[in-house]
Scaffold this active site. Structure first.
Site, mmCIF file in Angstrom:
data_model
loop_
_atom_site.group_PDB
_atom_site.id
_atom_site.type_symbol
_atom_site.label_atom_id
_atom_site.label_comp_id
_atom_site.label_asym_id
_atom_site.label_seq_id
_atom_site.Cartn_x
_atom_site.Cartn_y
_atom_site.Cartn_z
ATOM 1 N N ARG A 66 0.850 -1.209 0.000
ATOM 2 C CA ARG A 66 0.000 0.000 0.000
ATOM 3 C C ARG A 66 0.878 1.249 0.000
ATOM 4 N NH1 ARG A 66 -1.957 1.952 4.590
ATOM 5 N NH2 ARG A 66 -2.539 -0.072 5.421
ATOM 6 N N TYR A 78 -14.633 17.082 -17.130
ATOM 7 C CA TYR A 78 -15.050 15.681 -17.161
ATOM 8 C C TYR A 78 -16.223 15.498 -16.182
ATOM 9 C CZ TYR A 78 -14.763 10.635 -16.477
ATOM 10 O OH TYR A 78 -15.059 9.305 -16.389
ATOM 11 N N ASP A 136 -5.802 18.905 -15.072
ATOM 12 C CA ASP A 136 -6.060 17.544 -15.541
ATOM 13 C C ASP A 136 -5.537 17.485 -16.977
ATOM 14 O OD1 ASP A 136 -7.170 15.248 -16.677
ATOM 15 O OD2 ASP A 136 -8.980 15.356 -15.455
ATOM 16 N N LYS A 168 -6.446 6.426 -20.027
ATOM 17 C CA LYS A 168 -6.586 6.963 -21.366
ATOM 18 C C LYS A 168 -5.267 6.842 -22.140
ATOM 19 C CE LYS A 168 -10.550 7.839 -19.497
ATOM 20 N NZ LYS A 168 -10.939 9.120 -18.911
HETATM 21 C C1 LIG Z 1 -11.570 9.555 -17.750
HETATM 22 C C2 LIG Z 1 -11.219 10.855 -17.181
HETATM 23 C C3 LIG Z 1 -11.102 11.041 -15.800
HETATM 24 C C4 LIG Z 1 -11.404 9.922 -14.826
HETATM 25 O O1 LIG Z 1 -10.489 8.890 -14.921
HETATM 26 P P1 LIG Z 1 -10.866 7.332 -14.604
HETATM 27 O O2 LIG Z 1 -9.573 6.661 -14.885
HETATM 28 O O3 LIG Z 1 -11.967 6.942 -15.518
HETATM 29 O O4 LIG Z 1 -11.269 7.280 -13.169
HETATM 30 C C5 LIG Z 1 -10.717 12.281 -15.342
HETATM 31 N N1 LIG Z 1 -10.477 13.307 -16.187
HETATM 32 C C6 LIG Z 1 -10.582 13.175 -17.520
HETATM 33 C C7 LIG Z 1 -10.295 14.331 -18.401
HETATM 34 C C8 LIG Z 1 -10.962 11.954 -18.061
HETATM 35 O O5 LIG Z 1 -11.081 11.838 -19.377
#
Ligand SMILES: *Cc1c(COP(=O)(O)O)cnc(C)c1O
Length: 380
Positions: A50, A102, A173, A198
């Site tokens: 962890r 998002y 982000d 992604k």
């Molecule tokens: C998909 C996404 C998230 C969330 O991520 P997860 O891996 O699905 O929890 C946050 N910000 C953006 C811009 C995203 O495309």
């Protein structure tokens, strides 16, 4: 000598974390919960997975190096990464967040963070100066650029000047461009977030998240939060992200090349009302993107003439898959209204132009002719 970005996706300059003596080229998966100590006061540097695990440490070092951060922490999802960042704040703190985010982030901010006493103000930071919204208790500004799904572009440097002057954190982000095309810490941001699911992973095969810190002080706080709340990425998933990142550069280039061609093709179609892709010269954020990023990415949004046509396209696409998510080698088409943005209040959807005719495309790395042929038959 520092490596170039393509090399950094694959190699660390300093390989001190390679614990394996076999010479394995692929970093081993340390599938272990705990680590033995040789004696009292002695440690291999690992105690319990962890807190840290060699495979996780490796993926964290690669991501930190790509973003130019002092530290990166790997989480079990992008959302758990953002939730951990929100633990930096206390009841009574105030955050300014962009209006087009998002959908999961919007849900987190307004159903979890708000309940925990963090006050959040949404501002259209693409158009408006955040300064008038800064209060005594404001602690941070949170943005994505380009935004999801409307591809609004924010000037990171301009916002960073404001956050620095007012002693706020700037949280970016960076999921949509990945560090291959954009490195917000170098433009003045304090924290970078990724949904590793992604582009970093790139193969639609696992869920992951990252928080990258630009300074030791925040890095320590994030480490303490993950150690305490425990949403660390499991060793096998760390390995999948490590493997995915090796091809980040070639995938990003190919996805972008396809996106530009698709954007231009879509623009000519009578069924398409508008194409929103920052790589197009007419996109309002084109110049800012040219200044702050080295590419425009593989995401594009387009609006068609009717909702009936949306239904037809989603039903008829064959190669292109109708699915949520983005950033993988497969081209995916998403309907933000009922998928990624289903929990966003209707008035906000309308304000951001997310109508029932808007479709989002995550362009993959297939042959462009096959993608166009698929759209042609779906439109026809
Ligand atoms: C998909 C996404 C998230 C969330 O991520 P997860 O891996 O699905 O929890 C946050 N910000 C953006 C811009 C995203 O495309």
């Amino acid at each position: 000598m520092a490596y170039d970005i393509e090399t950094k996706c694959i190699h660390l300059e300093h390989k001190e974390t390679t614990c394996d003596k076999s010479g394995a080229i692929s970093f081993p998966i340390y599938q272990t919960a705990t680590f033995a100590h040789l004696g009292l006061g002695q440690s291999t540097g690992y105690d319990y997975s962890r807190l840290q695990n060699p495979t996780r440490e490796q993926v964290e070092k690669i991501v930190a190096n790509l973003e130019g951060g002092v530290d990166a922490v790997a989480f079990s999802s992008g959302m758990s990464a953002i939730a951990a960042v929100m633990e930096l704040f206390s009841p009574g703190d105030h955050l300014i967040v962009d209006e087009d985010l998002y959908g999961g982030s919007v849900r987190l901010f307004f159903s979890i963070s708000s309940k925990n006493g963090v006050e959040i103000t949404r501002v259209n930071l693409c158009k408006e100066n955040p300064e008038p919204y800064i209060k005594e208790n404001t602690k941070a500004i949170f943005i994505e650029t380009p935004t999801n799904p409307m591809m609004n572009v924010m000037d990171i440097q301009k916002i960073a000047e404001i956050t620095k002057k007012n002693h706020l954190l700037l949280i970016v982000d960076n999921t949509f461009l990945s560090p291959y095309f954009q490195t917000p810490l170098k433009l003045g941001a304090d924290l970078v977030i990724h949904s590793g699911t992604k582009y970093l992973g790139g193969h639609n095969d696992t869920i992951a998240g990252f928080v990258v810190s630009g300074a030791e002080e925040t890095a320590e706080k994030i480490r303490y939060i993950i150690k305490t709340t425990g949403a660390g990425l499991a060793p096998f998933d760390c390995w999948l992200i490590l493997r995915g990142m090796k091809t980040l550069a070639v995938r990003m280039e190919k996805a972008q090349e396809n996106a530009i061609q698709l954007a231009n093709w879509l623009k000519e179609r009578p069924e398409v009302v508008r194409v929103i892709y920052p790589g197009l010269e007419e996109h309002p954020g084109h110049e800012v993107m040219k200044k702050q990023a080295s590419g425009f990415g593989g995401m594009l949004t387009f609006e068609v003439t009717s909702k009936a046509l949306v239904e037809q396209i989603l039903k008829k696409v064959k190669l292109i898959q109708f699915a949520e998510s983005l950033g993988g080698v497969e081209t995916l088409i998403t309907y933000p209204l009922t998928q990624t943005h289903a929990d966003v209040p209707p008035e906000d959807l309308a304000k951001n132009g997310i109508t029932d005719r808007v479709l989002r495309l995550s362009v993959g790395i297939e042959h462009i002719k096959d993608l166009i042929n698929d759209f042609e038959q779906a439109f026809g």
